[in-house]
Scaffold this motif. Structure first.
Motif, PDB file in Angstrom:
ATOM      1  N   ASP A  94       7.449  -6.622  -4.590  1.00 34.18           N
ATOM      2  CA  ASP A  94       6.772  -5.446  -5.136  1.00 34.18           C
ATOM      3  C   ASP A  94       5.259  -5.559  -4.952  1.00 34.18           C
ATOM      4  O   ASP A  94       4.582  -4.607  -4.561  1.00 34.18           O
ATOM      5  CB  ASP A  94       7.075  -5.303  -6.637  1.00 34.18           C
ATOM      6  N   ARG A  95       4.751  -6.737  -5.238  1.00 35.69           N
ATOM      7  CA  ARG A  95       3.302  -6.955  -5.172  1.00 35.69           C
ATOM      8  C   ARG A  95       2.814  -6.846  -3.731  1.00 35.69           C
ATOM      9  O   ARG A  95       1.793  -6.212  -3.451  1.00 35.69           O
ATOM     10  CB  ARG A  95       2.962  -8.329  -5.740  1.00 35.69           C
ATOM     11  N   TRP A  96       3.570  -7.440  -2.798  1.00 33.01           N
ATOM     12  CA  TRP A  96       3.129  -7.394  -1.412  1.00 33.01           C
ATOM     13  C   TRP A  96       3.186  -5.969  -0.861  1.00 33.01           C
ATOM     14  O   TRP A  96       2.291  -5.545  -0.124  1.00 33.01           O
ATOM     15  CB  TRP A  96       3.940  -8.323  -0.534  1.00 33.01           C
ATOM     16  N   LEU A  97       4.209  -5.212  -1.211  1.00 34.53           N
ATOM     17  CA  LEU A  97       4.315  -3.839  -0.728  1.00 34.53           C
ATOM     18  C   LEU A  97       3.138  -3.005  -1.197  1.00 34.53           C
ATOM     19  O   LEU A  97       2.626  -2.158  -0.458  1.00 34.53           O
ATOM     20  CB  LEU A  97       5.624  -3.211  -1.200  1.00 34.53           C
ATOM     21  N   LYS A 102      -1.991  -0.365   0.663  1.00 34.62           N
ATOM     22  CA  LYS A 102      -3.394  -0.044   0.408  1.00 34.62           C
ATOM     23  C   LYS A 102      -4.355  -0.782   1.340  1.00 34.62           C
ATOM     24  O   LYS A 102      -5.568  -0.645   1.208  1.00 34.62           O
ATOM     25  CB  LYS A 102      -3.740  -0.366  -1.053  1.00 34.62           C
ATOM     26  N   SER A 103      -3.823  -1.542   2.277  1.00 35.84           N
ATOM     27  CA  SER A 103      -4.674  -2.343   3.157  1.00 35.84           C
ATOM     28  C   SER A 103      -5.292  -1.500   4.253  1.00 35.84           C
ATOM     29  O   SER A 103      -4.738  -0.489   4.684  1.00 35.84           O
ATOM     30  CB  SER A 103      -3.862  -3.479   3.790  1.00 35.84           C
ATOM     31  N   ASP A 104      -6.464  -1.928   4.710  1.00 34.31           N
ATOM     32  CA  ASP A 104      -7.084  -1.278   5.861  1.00 34.31           C
ATOM     33  C   ASP A 104      -6.941  -2.127   7.116  1.00 34.31           C
ATOM     34  O   ASP A 104      -7.268  -1.699   8.215  1.00 34.31           O
ATOM     35  CB  ASP A 104      -8.567  -0.984   5.591  1.00 34.31           C
ATOM     36  N   GLN A 105      -6.432  -3.358   6.955  1.00 37.80           N
ATOM     37  CA  GLN A 105      -6.197  -4.223   8.108  1.00 37.80           C
ATOM     38  C   GLN A 105      -5.024  -5.156   7.820  1.00 37.80           C
ATOM     39  O   GLN A 105      -4.948  -5.759   6.755  1.00 37.80           O
ATOM     40  CB  GLN A 105      -7.434  -5.054   8.432  1.00 37.80           C
ATOM     41  N   ASP A 147      11.001   2.427   6.373  1.00 39.98           N
ATOM     42  CA  ASP A 147      10.084   3.257   5.576  1.00 39.98           C
ATOM     43  C   ASP A 147       8.702   2.619   5.479  1.00 39.98           C
ATOM     44  O   ASP A 147       7.683   3.327   5.414  1.00 39.98           O
ATOM     45  CB  ASP A 147      10.649   3.473   4.171  1.00 39.98           C
ATOM     46  N   ARG A 148       8.658   1.280   5.451  1.00 34.87           N
ATOM     47  CA  ARG A 148       7.372   0.590   5.354  1.00 34.87           C
ATOM     48  C   ARG A 148       6.488   0.856   6.570  1.00 34.87           C
ATOM     49  O   ARG A 148       5.261   0.721   6.503  1.00 34.87           O
ATOM     50  CB  ARG A 148       7.597  -0.916   5.206  1.00 34.87           C
ATOM     51  N   GLN A 149       7.095   1.261   7.674  1.00 34.02           N
ATOM     52  CA  GLN A 149       6.329   1.513   8.887  1.00 34.02           C
ATOM     53  C   GLN A 149       5.443   2.752   8.779  1.00 34.02           C
ATOM     54  O   GLN A 149       4.646   3.032   9.668  1.00 34.02           O
ATOM     55  CB  GLN A 149       7.272   1.610  10.084  1.00 34.02           C
TER      56      GLN A 149
END
Length: 275
Positions: A94-97, A102-105, A147-149
């Protein structure tokens, strides 16, 4: 990033920290440290710290030993057996997702497989099915991975650099068609803005990173790392831990071929999978 949701995993971790802090080392008589507890449970200090941070859940034998040390009469073993077992999803995932979204890189490296964010549904299905882990609903797991893609959508303005070992291009995962379609997708994604796919050629021999894959995420000026193993995954946030992963990444970049040469290697491998 802050995540204040108290999960069974974090609750158990908090109890272990609290109980240790209230205890004394039987040898020195001072407040028990993680190192002291590690000696009593016959485990490494790093593993005890992972228990106390929630990154690892003690095994039943470990929980039983902790109950004996803290005289908690089976409480910790019961928490581990009932609460953590029924947790809806591993907190680390959950935390990693949340970090990933929200990451930019994102900097991802895999020595054995095509990275999850670049997989086709068929390839992902073959990977999950053969993972050795118990999976209750393979189709749902594949759907979640695909979906993560969405993070790769141009609207997200994400920069992705993926380093892959050349061996992953030739390792048969699924059937001939699965591998063919996977490499076609890999070539298509490599042409997308903000995406850079690089390959470490086999003639490099041994190099940093062969011990396992990882992902580095940058978000709001902070770096995080995710590492996976046969039991679970770890989200690393401590600067010293992330710095080690980043050093390995820099070593990898030195061994990986530039983008255009990497694309040529992928196209060469694709010829093997044509039907």
């Amino acid at each position: 990033m802050a995540n204040n949701r108290m999960t069974p995993r974090t609750f158990l971790a908090k109890q272990i920290r609290r109980l240790r802090g209230m205890s004394v080392d039987p040898e020195t008589g001072r407040e028990m440290t993680p190192a002291d507890l590690a000696k009593l449970v016959y485990r490494s200090e790093s593993l005890v710290k992972a228990w106390e941070s929630g990154r690892r859940v003690p095994q039943h034998d470990d929980l039983r030993r902790l109950d004996e040390i803290f005289d908690t009469k089976g409480l910790l073993e019961e928490i581990g057996k009932e609460l953590v077992k029924n947790e809806r999803a591993p907190e680390w995932m959950d935390r990693w997702l949340e970090i990933e979204e929200k990451s930019d890189q994102l900097l991802t490296y895999q020595p054995l497989l095509i990275p999850g964010l670049l997989q086709t549904p068929e390839y992902a299905c073959a990977v999950i099915t053969k993972s050795g882990r118990k999976v209750d609903d393979v189709e749902k797991q594949v759907e979640r991975r695909i979906d993560r893609q969405e993070v790769l959508s141009p609207y997200n303005d994400l920069m992705l650099v993926a380093i892959i070992d050349e061996g992953a291009l030739y390792r048969p995962v699924g059937d001939q068609t699965t591998m063919h379609d996977q490499l076609v997708k890999l070539l298509e994604i490599a042409e997308c803005p903000g995406v850079n796919v690089q390959v470490v050629p086999q003639n490099v021999g041994a190099y940093a990173g062969l011990a396992g894959g990882f992902v580095i995420a940058s978000m709001e000026g902070h770096d995080f790392a995710y590492v996976d193993d046969v039991f679970s995954g770890d989200v690393l946030e401590h600067p010293e831990e992330v710095a080690i992963i980043k050093r390995i990444w820099e070593d990898l970049r030195l061994e990986a071929l530039p983008g255009k040469q990497s694309i040529e290697l992928i196209r060469k491998a694709l010829d093997q999978w044509k039907t």
